[in-house]
Scaffold this active site. Structure first.
Site, PDB file in Angstrom:
ATOM      1  N   CYS A 130      10.097  -0.668  -3.383  1.00 12.85           N
ATOM      2  CA  CYS A 130      11.514  -1.049  -3.525  1.00 12.85           C
ATOM      3  C   CYS A 130      12.138  -0.468  -4.789  1.00 12.85           C
ATOM      4  O   CYS A 130      13.204  -0.911  -5.218  1.00 12.85           O
ATOM      5  CB  CYS A 130      11.670  -2.559  -3.496  1.00 12.85           C
ATOM      6  SG  CYS A 130      11.372  -3.245  -1.860  1.00 12.85           S
ATOM      7  N   SER A 178       6.900  -4.120  -3.293  1.00 15.42           N
ATOM      8  CA  SER A 178       6.309  -2.799  -3.093  1.00 15.42           C
ATOM      9  C   SER A 178       7.290  -1.854  -2.395  1.00 15.42           C
ATOM     10  O   SER A 178       7.966  -2.247  -1.445  1.00 15.42           O
ATOM     11  CB  SER A 178       5.044  -2.936  -2.249  1.00 15.42           C
ATOM     12  OG  SER A 178       4.163  -3.827  -2.906  1.00 15.42           O
ATOM     13  N   HIS A 209       4.306  -8.147 -11.367  1.00 12.16           N
ATOM     14  CA  HIS A 209       4.496  -6.905 -10.612  1.00 12.16           C
ATOM     15  C   HIS A 209       5.801  -6.265 -11.090  1.00 12.16           C
ATOM     16  O   HIS A 209       6.802  -6.254 -10.376  1.00 12.16           O
ATOM     17  CB  HIS A 209       4.556  -7.244  -9.116  1.00 12.16           C
ATOM     18  CG  HIS A 209       4.463  -6.065  -8.194  1.00 12.16           C
ATOM     19  ND1 HIS A 209       4.887  -6.111  -6.889  1.00 12.16           N
ATOM     20  CD2 HIS A 209       3.962  -4.810  -8.367  1.00 12.16           C
ATOM     21  CE1 HIS A 209       4.674  -4.941  -6.301  1.00 12.16           C
ATOM     22  NE2 HIS A 209       4.111  -4.140  -7.170  1.00 12.16           N
ATOM     23  N   TYR A 265      -8.564   2.775   0.819  1.00 15.03           N
ATOM     24  CA  TYR A 265      -7.170   2.977   0.429  1.00 15.03           C
ATOM     25  C   TYR A 265      -6.877   2.347  -0.948  1.00 15.03           C
ATOM     26  O   TYR A 265      -7.253   1.199  -1.216  1.00 15.03           O
ATOM     27  CB  TYR A 265      -6.193   2.382   1.478  1.00 15.03           C
ATOM     28  CG  TYR A 265      -4.803   2.301   0.904  1.00 15.03           C
ATOM     29  CD1 TYR A 265      -4.034   3.462   0.760  1.00 15.03           C
ATOM     30  CD2 TYR A 265      -4.296   1.112   0.378  1.00 15.03           C
ATOM     31  CE1 TYR A 265      -2.803   3.429   0.138  1.00 15.03           C
ATOM     32  CE2 TYR A 265      -3.060   1.067  -0.246  1.00 15.03           C
ATOM     33  CZ  TYR A 265      -2.325   2.225  -0.362  1.00 15.03           C
ATOM     34  OH  TYR A 265      -1.118   2.201  -0.997  1.00 15.03           O
ATOM     35  N   ARG A 314      -2.247  -1.537   1.898  1.00 13.09           N
ATOM     36  CA  ARG A 314      -2.889  -2.817   1.602  1.00 13.09           C
ATOM     37  C   ARG A 314      -2.922  -3.671   2.867  1.00 13.09           C
ATOM     38  O   ARG A 314      -2.022  -3.614   3.696  1.00 13.09           O
ATOM     39  CB  ARG A 314      -2.123  -3.566   0.514  1.00 13.09           C
ATOM     40  CG  ARG A 314      -2.345  -3.002  -0.887  1.00 13.09           C
ATOM     41  CD  ARG A 314      -1.606  -3.800  -1.946  1.00 13.09           C
ATOM     42  NE  ARG A 314      -0.175  -3.678  -1.793  1.00 13.09           N
ATOM     43  CZ  ARG A 314       0.605  -4.556  -1.194  1.00 13.09           C
ATOM     44  NH1 ARG A 314       0.098  -5.674  -0.695  1.00 13.09           N
ATOM     45  NH2 ARG A 314       1.904  -4.341  -1.089  1.00 13.09           N
ATOM     46  N   ASP A 342       4.605  -0.345 -12.589  1.00 16.27           N
ATOM     47  CA  ASP A 342       4.153  -1.261 -11.530  1.00 16.27           C
ATOM     48  C   ASP A 342       3.706  -2.638 -12.038  1.00 16.27           C
ATOM     49  O   ASP A 342       3.905  -3.619 -11.347  1.00 16.27           O
ATOM     50  CB  ASP A 342       2.997  -0.608 -10.755  1.00 16.27           C
ATOM     51  CG  ASP A 342       2.746  -1.255  -9.401  1.00 16.27           C
ATOM     52  OD1 ASP A 342       3.720  -1.468  -8.649  1.00 16.27           O
ATOM     53  OD2 ASP A 342       1.579  -1.557  -9.090  1.00 16.27           O
ATOM     54  N   ARG A 367       0.782   8.623  -1.165  1.00 17.70           N
ATOM     55  CA  ARG A 367       0.930   8.345  -2.609  1.00 17.70           C
ATOM     56  C   ARG A 367       0.386   9.481  -3.460  1.00 17.70           C
ATOM     57  O   ARG A 367      -0.418  10.290  -3.008  1.00 17.70           O
ATOM     58  CB  ARG A 367       0.188   7.049  -2.951  1.00 17.70           C
ATOM     59  CG  ARG A 367       0.734   5.841  -2.180  1.00 17.70           C
ATOM     60  CD  ARG A 367       0.909   4.645  -3.038  1.00 17.70           C
ATOM     61  NE  ARG A 367       1.698   3.626  -2.335  1.00 17.70           N
ATOM     62  CZ  ARG A 367       2.530   2.799  -2.946  1.00 17.70           C
ATOM     63  NH1 ARG A 367       2.679   2.840  -4.251  1.00 17.70           N
ATOM     64  NH2 ARG A 367       3.212   1.893  -2.256  1.00 17.70           N
ATOM     65  N   LYS A 411      -4.090  -3.951  -8.323  1.00 16.58           N
ATOM     66  CA  LYS A 411      -3.565  -5.211  -7.793  1.00 16.58           C
ATOM     67  C   LYS A 411      -4.595  -6.341  -7.894  1.00 16.58           C
ATOM     68  O   LYS A 411      -4.259  -7.479  -8.204  1.00 16.58           O
ATOM     69  CB  LYS A 411      -3.091  -5.033  -6.346  1.00 16.58           C
ATOM     70  CG  LYS A 411      -1.915  -4.064  -6.216  1.00 16.58           C
ATOM     71  CD  LYS A 411      -0.736  -4.553  -7.003  1.00 16.58           C
ATOM     72  CE  LYS A 411       0.337  -3.582  -7.349  1.00 16.58           C
ATOM     73  NZ  LYS A 411       1.104  -2.907  -6.370  1.00 16.58           N
TER      74      LYS A 411
HETATM   75  P1  GTP Z   1       5.118   0.319  -5.280  1.00 12.45           P
HETATM   76  O1  GTP Z   1       4.409   1.462  -5.925  1.00 12.45           O
HETATM   77  O2  GTP Z   1       4.749   0.145  -3.834  1.00 12.45           O
HETATM   78  O3  GTP Z   1       4.987  -0.965  -6.021  1.00 12.45           O
HETATM   79  O4  GTP Z   1       6.673   0.722  -5.152  1.00 12.45           O
HETATM   80  P2  GTP Z   1       7.882   0.930  -6.171  1.00 12.45           P
HETATM   81  O5  GTP Z   1       8.597  -0.364  -6.334  1.00 12.45           O
HETATM   82  O6  GTP Z   1       7.427   1.632  -7.398  1.00 12.45           O
HETATM   83  O7  GTP Z   1       8.859   1.862  -5.314  1.00 12.45           O
HETATM   84  P3  GTP Z   1       9.371   3.358  -5.543  1.00 12.45           P
HETATM   85  O8  GTP Z   1      10.110   3.523  -6.830  1.00 12.45           O
HETATM   86  O9  GTP Z   1       8.242   4.281  -5.307  1.00 12.45           O
HETATM   87  O10 GTP Z   1      10.439   3.514  -4.370  1.00 12.45           O
HETATM   88  C1  GTP Z   1      10.086   3.408  -3.032  1.00 12.45           C
HETATM   89  C2  GTP Z   1      11.164   3.947  -2.133  1.00 12.45           C
HETATM   90  O11 GTP Z   1      12.448   3.413  -2.488  1.00 12.45           O
HETATM   91  C3  GTP Z   1      11.286   5.459  -2.220  1.00 12.45           C
HETATM   92  O12 GTP Z   1      11.378   5.976  -0.906  1.00 12.45           O
HETATM   93  C4  GTP Z   1      12.561   5.681  -2.960  1.00 12.45           C
HETATM   94  O13 GTP Z   1      13.180   6.874  -2.586  1.00 12.45           O
HETATM   95  C5  GTP Z   1      13.405   4.449  -2.626  1.00 12.45           C
HETATM   96  N1  GTP Z   1      14.331   4.103  -3.733  1.00 12.45           N
HETATM   97  C6  GTP Z   1      14.009   3.923  -5.028  1.00 12.45           C
HETATM   98  N2  GTP Z   1      15.097   3.653  -5.794  1.00 12.45           N
HETATM   99  C7  GTP Z   1      16.159   3.662  -4.943  1.00 12.45           C
HETATM  100  C8  GTP Z   1      17.566   3.438  -5.116  1.00 12.45           C
HETATM  101  O14 GTP Z   1      18.065   3.175  -6.211  1.00 12.45           O
HETATM  102  N3  GTP Z   1      18.349   3.502  -3.986  1.00 12.45           N
HETATM  103  C9  GTP Z   1      17.812   3.783  -2.767  1.00 12.45           C
HETATM  104  N4  GTP Z   1      18.640   3.818  -1.726  1.00 12.45           N
HETATM  105  N5  GTP Z   1      16.482   4.003  -2.573  1.00 12.45           N
HETATM  106  C10 GTP Z   1      15.667   3.937  -3.634  1.00 12.45           C
HETATM  107  C1  SPV Z   2       2.132  -1.754  -3.983  1.00  8.83           C
HETATM  108  O1  SPV Z   2       1.895  -1.828  -2.763  1.00  8.83           O
HETATM  109  O2  SPV Z   2       2.854  -2.592  -4.577  1.00  8.83           O
HETATM  110  C2  SPV Z   2       1.587  -0.634  -4.780  1.00  8.83           C
HETATM  111  C3  SPV Z   2       0.621   0.251  -4.140  1.00  8.83           C
HETATM  112  O3  SPV Z   2       1.912  -0.494  -5.942  1.00  8.83           O
HETATM  113  S1  SPV Z   2      -0.959  -0.462  -3.990  1.00  8.83           S
HETATM  114  O4  SPV Z   2      -1.747  -0.046  -5.144  1.00  8.83           O
HETATM  115  O5  SPV Z   2      -1.517   0.045  -2.766  1.00  8.83           O
HETATM  116  O6  SPV Z   2      -0.847  -1.895  -3.969  1.00  8.83           O
HETATM  117 MN    MN Z   3       3.259  -2.113  -6.635  1.00  6.83          MN
END
Ligand code: GTP
Ligand code: SPV
Ligand code: MN
Length: 592
Positions: free
Chosen positions: A250, A248, A226, A197, A69, A277, A376, A206
């Site tokens: 996290c 994002s 979110h 993207y 983004r 999400d 992704r 979003k």
């Molecule tokens: P968006 O799709 O961008 O909104 O992200 P999201 O909040 O869904 O994040 P996602 O669950 O995909 O996690 C992103 C990164 O954080 C990955 O590399 C995971 O491995 C890492 N991660 C997720 N949960 C944990 C956790 O409990 N501990 C640690 N250390 N890392 C984590």
């Molecule tokens: C984020 O960045 O929080 C996502 C991926 O979930 S995107 O759809 O690119 O915003």
């Molecule tokens: Mn997101």
């Protein structure tokens, strides 16, 4: 397809502007999807993957300058700058329409204009909303077919109504200098040009489900957030639902699909995924807060996803999935990314399509990675082994707890509970997290990201905080309890202290126990922190001292934090609710 005059008029206007060779309605049928896949492979937009190992799966590579983004090119075009507030880029709507139409004019020449009628939320649900996206990208169409509900039924439900969101996407030349992601909340319109993207072009996500919908929710008395939504089933078979907002990359997808540690699984604990999400939440007839996931798939972060960290996400990607910017393993025509397994492919192409040398791979140097850090997968929710029975029901699930969280190496303890809703809104408004690869720009810098909505709030964030406070007043004693978590505290060597992932269930259990009035807590300057013995460490290689350490509230660190929140609050001027100012004063007083 429709007699809706507002739709017909807009499509006519768009055809005149964009001058496509032809127009195709997307109907969500299997036959059309097959045909679109064939076209995408033929023109090189998609690579077909191993049909035995990954049936119906494809790989897509974006332009190297178009991988995340672009927040600096994202605009909220409201009639006044003040309405968009200090945290959004703003432009006068008339000026921006002109600029965008000049960029997009004639851009579909020689191309097909795809028209996608889609529903955010189960079709016909009172909590759902309708959008129509036009695009010249088959990749976008195929992604929208996974991420949203696309069907002629959407147009039937719409009828003659003008209550739908217009979305224009044009790839143009993928020119980063002319890239704009623009929102016109007062017109229910989104225009995105010069990107291919996900977050910039899957306009239901979003752009609609957060930026436009947050504005609609503000006007109509509901919330677009979110947030993941999960159901936590206990041994008695009762399910408690929680919603959690993390910035994002996290950990939302990971928490949403969590598999409890073995000893809890054996007792009968289980997690059901409603969403990973986005949550749309409304007050139900019984006065509680009900949430739906408006999406129909997962657009998840690939790196780090493996059968141990997130088994359910990995399973979800085994069929009918589109991978974006991951590596291609030429041995068996499958995909690979950092953290998938320890078998670095010997014969692979990196995310740019260049031969990849595993010998040169260095974890610390992102330029040597096979997959892009923000690569992704787009996977259908129906593939998820733990998808909730409620997922396709339009009524929504009642939320017991709202959880905020982010990446904080120091500062925020593993978990704490707000004193009440107002204090919880304060915690959300002051949230901060280290930036990730999900957005273009520096990674690892701490920034304030209120409610994980900084890049996604479609209006003035001071007014958004007010809206949160108002919702709390309406909910009264039926309001969800508000918590904050931090899985990312590090030791002096920079290693994560808390094991995270499935073990986060231990924290969720404390949260649910608190909601039920079953667990104790210690009151601190920032809120209620668990007594260490109330976080179950069974089967975990962690001692009490370490746990105590990540539960501590360090006064010096928090005094600095309070000063930073004070700075952060200045941005909102007289839009900052007085209640939050008072909350900050209380925090400072508590810290002595
Ligand atoms: P968006 O799709 O961008 O909104 O992200 P999201 O909040 O869904 O994040 P996602 O669950 O995909 O996690 C992103 C990164 O954080 C990955 O590399 C995971 O491995 C890492 N991660 C997720 N949960 C944990 C956790 O409990 N501990 C640690 N250390 N890392 C984590
Ligand atoms: C984020 O960045 O929080 C996502 C991926 O979930 S995107 O759809 O690119 O915003
Ligand atoms: Mn997101």
């Amino acid at each position: 397809m429709t007699n809706n005059k507002t739709v017909i008029q807009w499509l006519d206007d768009m055809k005149a502007l964009l001058t496509p060779d032809k127009m195709v309605w997307v109907d969500g049928s299997d036959e059309q999807r097959e045909e679109l896949r064939r076209i995408a492979v033929e023109c090189g937009e998609l690579v077909k993957l191993n049909e035995e190992k990954l049936p119906g799966c494809y790989l897509h590579r974006t332009k190297p300058n178009d991988v995340a983004r672009v927040e600096d090119r994202t605009f909220i075009c409201t009639s006044t700058r003040e309405m968009a507030g200090p945290t959004n880029n703003w432009c006068d709507p008339a000026e921006m329409y002109k600029k965008l139409y000049d960029i997009a004019r004639g851009s579909y020449k020689g191309r097909t204009m795809y028209v996608i009628p889609y529903s955010m939320g189960p079709i016909g649900s009172p909590l759902a909303k309708i959008g129509i996206e036009i695009t010249d990208s088959v990749y976008v169409v195929l992604n929208m077919l996974i991420m949203t509900r696309v069907s002629p039924k959407v147009l039937e439900v719409l009828g003659d109504s003008n209550d739908w969101v217009r979305g224009l996407h044009s790839r143009c030349d993928i020119d980063p200098e002319k890239r704009y992601i623009c929102h016109f909340p007062e017109d229910n319109t989104i225009i995105s040009v010069n990107s291919g993207y996900g977050g910039n072009v899957l306009l239901g996500k979003k752009c609609f489900a957060l930026r436009i919908a947050s504005f609609q929710g503000w006007k109509e008395g509901w919330m677009a957030e979110h947030m993941l939504i999960l159901g936590l089933q206990n041994p008695k078979g009762e399910i408690h639902y929680v919603a959690a907002a993390f910035p994002s990359a996290c950990g939302k997808t990971n928490l949403a699909m969590l598999i409890p540690p073995e000893y809890l699984r054996k007792k009968g604990y289980k997690v059901w995924t409603v969403g990973d999400d986005i949550a749309w939440m409304r007050i139900g007839e019984d006065g509680r807060l009900y949430a739906i996931n408006p999406e129909n798939g997962f657009f998840g972060v690939a790196p780090g996803t493996n059968e141990h960290s997130n088994f359910n996400a990995l399973e979800s990607t085994k069929r009918n999935t589109i991978f974006t910017n991951v590596a291609l393993d030429l041995n068996d025509n499958t995909v690979w990314w950092e953290g998938l397994n320890k078998n670095l492919p010997e014969n692979a192409l990196d995310w740019k399509g260049n031969p990849w040398d595993p010998a040169k791979f260095n974890k610390a140097d992102k330029t040597t990675c096979a997959a892009h850090p923000n690569s992704r997968f787009t996977a259908p929710a129906e593939n998820c082994p733990c998808i909730s029975d409620e997922f396709n029901k339009g009524a929504g699930v009642p939320i017991s707890a709202i959880i905020f969280g982010g990446r904080r190496a120091k500062c925020a303890p593993l978990v704490y509970q707000s004193r009440d809703w107002e204090n919880g809104v304060f915690i959300g408004s002051a949230m901060a997290s280290e930036t990730t690869a999900a957005a273009a720009g520096a990674v690892g810098v701490v920034r304030r990201d209120p409610m994980a909505m900084l890049p996604f709030c479609g209006y003035h964030m001071g007014d958004y905080f007010r809206h949160w406070l108002d919702m709390g007043k309406k909910l009264g004693d039926k309001a969800p309890k508000i918590f904050n978590v931090n899985w990312f505290r590090t030791d002096d060597e920079g290693n994560f202290v808390w094991p995270g992932f499935g073990d986060n269930m231990r924290v969720l259990n404390w949260i649910i126990d608190r909601c039920e009035g079953k667990a104790d807590a210690t009151e601190t300057a920032i809120g209620y922190v668990p007594k260490p013995e109330d976080i179950d460490l069974t089967d975990l290689d962690m001692d009490m001292a370490t746990l105590k350490d990540i539960l501590t509230v360090d006064k010096d660190v928090w005094t600095k934090e309070a000063a930073e929140i004070e700075e952060h609050y200045k941005k909102f001027g007289d839009h900052l609710p007085a209640e939050l100012r008072a909350q900050l004063d209380t925090l400072k007083k508590n810290l002595g």
